[in-house]
Write a protein that holds these residues in place. Sequence first.
Motif, PDB file in Angstrom:
ATOM      1  N   ARG A 245      32.611  34.452  16.288  1.00  0.00           N
ATOM      2  CA  ARG A 245      32.767  34.924  14.899  1.00  0.00           C
ATOM      3  C   ARG A 245      31.651  34.368  14.031  1.00  0.00           C
ATOM      4  O   ARG A 245      31.029  35.098  13.258  1.00  0.00           O
ATOM      5  CB  ARG A 245      34.110  34.468  14.323  1.00  0.00           C
ATOM      6  CG  ARG A 245      35.330  35.021  15.007  1.00  0.00           C
ATOM      7  CD  ARG A 245      36.608  34.570  14.303  1.00  0.00           C
ATOM      8  NE  ARG A 245      36.832  35.333  13.091  1.00  0.00           N
ATOM      9  CZ  ARG A 245      37.802  36.258  12.944  1.00  0.00           C
ATOM     10  NH1 ARG A 245      38.636  36.497  13.927  1.00  0.00           N
ATOM     11  NH2 ARG A 245      37.921  36.910  11.814  1.00  0.00           N
TER      12      ARG A 245
ATOM     13  N   ASN B 291      28.616  36.218  11.783  1.00  0.00           N
ATOM     14  CA  ASN B 291      28.655  35.982  10.337  1.00  0.00           C
ATOM     15  C   ASN B 291      27.335  35.445   9.794  1.00  0.00           C
ATOM     16  O   ASN B 291      27.024  35.637   8.626  1.00  0.00           O
ATOM     17  CB  ASN B 291      29.804  35.036   9.978  1.00  0.00           C
ATOM     18  CG  ASN B 291      31.117  35.781   9.840  1.00  0.00           C
ATOM     19  OD1 ASN B 291      31.280  36.609   8.960  1.00  0.00           O
ATOM     20  ND2 ASN B 291      32.059  35.515  10.730  1.00  0.00           N
TER      21      ASN B 291
ATOM     22  N   PRO C 201      31.740  45.365  18.823  1.00  0.00           N
ATOM     23  CA  PRO C 201      32.333  46.237  17.803  1.00  0.00           C
ATOM     24  C   PRO C 201      31.313  46.608  16.725  1.00  0.00           C
ATOM     25  O   PRO C 201      30.474  45.784  16.343  1.00  0.00           O
ATOM     26  CB  PRO C 201      33.460  45.376  17.205  1.00  0.00           C
ATOM     27  CG  PRO C 201      33.823  44.423  18.299  1.00  0.00           C
ATOM     28  CD  PRO C 201      32.532  44.149  19.037  1.00  0.00           C
TER      29      PRO C 201
ATOM     30  N   PHE D  63      31.367  47.040  13.554  1.00  0.00           N
ATOM     31  CA  PHE D  63      31.246  46.300  12.293  1.00  0.00           C
ATOM     32  C   PHE D  63      30.539  44.966  12.492  1.00  0.00           C
ATOM     33  O   PHE D  63      29.951  44.424  11.558  1.00  0.00           O
ATOM     34  CB  PHE D  63      32.614  46.125  11.616  1.00  0.00           C
ATOM     35  CG  PHE D  63      33.538  45.135  12.271  1.00  0.00           C
ATOM     36  CD1 PHE D  63      34.265  45.475  13.396  1.00  0.00           C
ATOM     37  CD2 PHE D  63      33.684  43.863  11.741  1.00  0.00           C
ATOM     38  CE1 PHE D  63      35.123  44.558  13.995  1.00  0.00           C
ATOM     39  CE2 PHE D  63      34.540  42.942  12.332  1.00  0.00           C
ATOM     40  CZ  PHE D  63      35.255  43.288  13.467  1.00  0.00           C
ATOM     41  N   LEU D  64      30.582  44.438  13.731  1.00  0.00           N
ATOM     42  CA  LEU D  64      29.851  43.191  14.000  1.00  0.00           C
ATOM     43  C   LEU D  64      28.360  43.476  14.186  1.00  0.00           C
ATOM     44  O   LEU D  64      27.503  42.691  13.747  1.00  0.00           O
ATOM     45  CB  LEU D  64      30.429  42.487  15.231  1.00  0.00           C
ATOM     46  CG  LEU D  64      31.831  41.894  15.049  1.00  0.00           C
ATOM     47  CD1 LEU D  64      32.294  41.199  16.327  1.00  0.00           C
ATOM     48  CD2 LEU D  64      31.882  40.917  13.871  1.00  0.00           C
TER      49      LEU D  64
ATOM     50  N   PHE E 206      35.651  44.163   5.029  1.00  0.00           N
ATOM     51  CA  PHE E 206      36.408  44.144   6.289  1.00  0.00           C
ATOM     52  C   PHE E 206      37.210  45.419   6.505  1.00  0.00           C
ATOM     53  O   PHE E 206      37.813  45.605   7.528  1.00  0.00           O
ATOM     54  CB  PHE E 206      37.355  42.953   6.319  1.00  0.00           C
ATOM     55  CG  PHE E 206      36.629  41.651   6.221  1.00  0.00           C
ATOM     56  CD1 PHE E 206      35.622  41.354   7.111  1.00  0.00           C
ATOM     57  CD2 PHE E 206      36.932  40.747   5.229  1.00  0.00           C
ATOM     58  CE1 PHE E 206      34.925  40.163   7.026  1.00  0.00           C
ATOM     59  CE2 PHE E 206      36.244  39.552   5.135  1.00  0.00           C
ATOM     60  CZ  PHE E 206      35.243  39.256   6.029  1.00  0.00           C
ATOM     61  N   LYS E 207      37.230  46.305   5.499  1.00  0.00           N
ATOM     62  CA  LYS E 207      38.031  47.522   5.627  1.00  0.00           C
ATOM     63  C   LYS E 207      37.650  48.304   6.874  1.00  0.00           C
ATOM     64  O   LYS E 207      38.466  48.929   7.509  1.00  0.00           O
ATOM     65  CB  LYS E 207      37.845  48.404   4.392  1.00  0.00           C
ATOM     66  CG  LYS E 207      38.392  47.776   3.114  1.00  0.00           C
ATOM     67  CD  LYS E 207      39.891  47.560   3.196  1.00  0.00           C
ATOM     68  CE  LYS E 207      40.420  47.008   1.880  1.00  0.00           C
ATOM     69  NZ  LYS E 207      41.816  46.555   2.017  1.00  0.00           N
TER      70      LYS E 207
ATOM     71  N   ALA F 148      36.947  47.256   9.613  1.00  0.00           N
ATOM     72  CA  ALA F 148      37.404  46.643  10.860  1.00  0.00           C
ATOM     73  C   ALA F 148      38.400  47.541  11.579  1.00  0.00           C
ATOM     74  O   ALA F 148      38.410  47.631  12.799  1.00  0.00           O
ATOM     75  CB  ALA F 148      38.027  45.277  10.572  1.00  0.00           C
ATOM     76  N   HIS F 149      39.241  48.232  10.806  1.00  0.00           N
ATOM     77  CA  HIS F 149      40.233  49.112  11.419  1.00  0.00           C
ATOM     78  C   HIS F 149      39.580  50.200  12.266  1.00  0.00           C
ATOM     79  O   HIS F 149      40.151  50.686  13.221  1.00  0.00           O
ATOM     80  CB  HIS F 149      41.067  49.799  10.331  1.00  0.00           C
ATOM     81  CG  HIS F 149      42.000  48.865   9.638  1.00  0.00           C
ATOM     82  ND1 HIS F 149      42.954  48.154  10.307  1.00  0.00           N
ATOM     83  CD2 HIS F 149      42.092  48.515   8.335  1.00  0.00           C
ATOM     84  CE1 HIS F 149      43.627  47.415   9.426  1.00  0.00           C
ATOM     85  NE2 HIS F 149      43.112  47.614   8.237  1.00  0.00           N
TER      86      HIS F 149
ATOM     87  N   ALA G 110      36.759  49.993  13.851  1.00  0.00           N
ATOM     88  CA  ALA G 110      35.765  49.492  14.812  1.00  0.00           C
ATOM     89  C   ALA G 110      36.088  49.974  16.214  1.00  0.00           C
ATOM     90  O   ALA G 110      37.236  50.178  16.545  1.00  0.00           O
ATOM     91  CB  ALA G 110      35.722  47.979  14.786  1.00  0.00           C
TER      92      ALA G 110
END
Lengths: 428, 173
Positions: free
Chosen positions: B95, B99, B142, B144-145, B167-168, B170-171, B173
């Motif tokens: 993570r 980031n 993923p 988003f990463l 983070f929205k 993320a769903h 991904a």
Amino acid sequence: MTPMAPTRAPALTLAQKLIARASGRERVSVGEIVTCGVDMAMFHDSSGPRRLQPMLEELGAQIWDRSRVVLVMDHYVPERDDDSRRIVRIARDWARDQKLPHVYDSQGICHVVVPQHGHIRPGMLCVGGDSHSPTGGAFGAYMFGIGSTEMLGVMVNGEIWLRVPETIRMWWDGALPAGVTAKDMMLHMIGRFGMNGGRYQAVEFAGPAVKALSMQERMTLSNMSAELGAQAGLIAPDATTAQFLAEAGAPPVDMAPWFTDDDAALTDYRFDASTLEPYIAAPHSPANAHGVSRYAGTHVDVAYIGACTGAKLDDLRAAAQVLRGHKVASGIRLIVAPASLRDQEQAREEGVLQVLMDAGAELFPTACGACSGYGDPMGDDITVISTTARNFKGRMGSPTAQVYLGSPYTVAAAALRGCVTDPREVLA
Amino acid sequence: MSVTKATHRVWRLGADIDTDLLAPGHAMKHGIDIIAKHCLEAIRPDFATGVQRGDVLVAGPNFGIGSSREQAAAVLVHLGVAAVVAPSYSGLYFRNAFNVGLLLLTCAEAETLSEGEQIALDTTAPEIVAPGRKRLACEPVPGFLMDMVRAGGLMNQLRQRSGRPVFKKAHDA
């Protein structure tokens, strides 16, 4: 046409139930990536303000909800040099400027102080700016550690993503023998599964031997889930949890929803607590763990009773049980750094602290200290036996120091004899 | 970053590289430039002075076990490391790396790569391209990463989005 059987909700693990609640869903499936609302965010002087303040300022962003933020000064206190003074000053000034309602300055280590003040409760989803944040799992909360930049995201949005984990259940039958503790259970599990054996899934500790543990002992299990490589280390809340939280002044919580369904899909491992012996992790990994007999007789220079996972009241009591009426071996340093002021004061009232001092212990501040190598680093070429969580090379300051991990019973026994000793020989 | 035409020089490390090796405790009170000088000093004293922009770390299992200190990932960004390739990572390190904008590629065959080897990264597949050898498949990252790495980390994403939720996605991904 035959009538349809009533649909039954699929069985869920405790981890799934906690994440479903936090993500506003009825249920979540393993492997899904979801966004969760954060109930509580904890950070300390090292991971927190000194890193967050400049980033928040640059973004012109505000903390999403101050009431959900808890700041603990534990890594660089007491300040010893200009750098640590600067770091702690930033934290103190920021706490004041931000009017943070929950700040614990030099009260002890975050993983002990925060639950002792009732901030972590069953059903919550919490994050912490420290790898040992799975400690919160002992209270039936889904809590995990994150870095400072990710914490910035939480501060701005109040949300965090996670991948719904599988559950690996460690089921402990039987009862622990005298002189054997949660630390020994944990070192045994890390030795068996390795430092990434948890695969960043949720580990759940269960069974009669876990239910019999005090809250502080449960916290040691959940804390060192980090050393198992798990994201969270959960224990279903029960009467022991309720009593601890009531004493901590936490508002009453309905604990009934927070358990793993009988037929939930998970990986089960079974252990027998009654046959467990004291464990030691030899340098330089917590996974290098074996029964204490393998290292018996190894000379030690320093015995260190400290850290969130080894100097709580229960740990101090265990050490005192070994040391009562005895003196530390000649030439051996016994250092005791209680995990929180509250634990230290309780130990003082019970006479536990006096027993340790009479045995020759040096009392260190209730801070992270030597565990992280931030406060009082250990010197070169010495051998330390410690109740802390990690014995990585260089962890306590010097790459040439040899750090062994053990329970407070085992560390106290080593202080007494000057070498690694099975504490049951001393307790008998 | 999508497909790099550039090749990257491999630094070969073992298993269980922990955060205390990457960012030693004694240096943690300092800024990233100082911590970076001590990166891996206990096992590769030649690393911090020898590493060059674009180099890649190839390690054994469990890369990044240990602390939440994200400096253990940020030092590698600071030193110009293009990516880490390993069979597995600490989840917390994983993570943190994204980031701070550090690409991690999970590759079961990472350990077949050698010190000093020149490799290319195809981050869309994703896979490792080692000249004269088959391509080594990596686990998908993923979306988003990958976006986070492309943006240079979460802080840059937040800058670009002026504090709006990131983070929205993320769903999806």
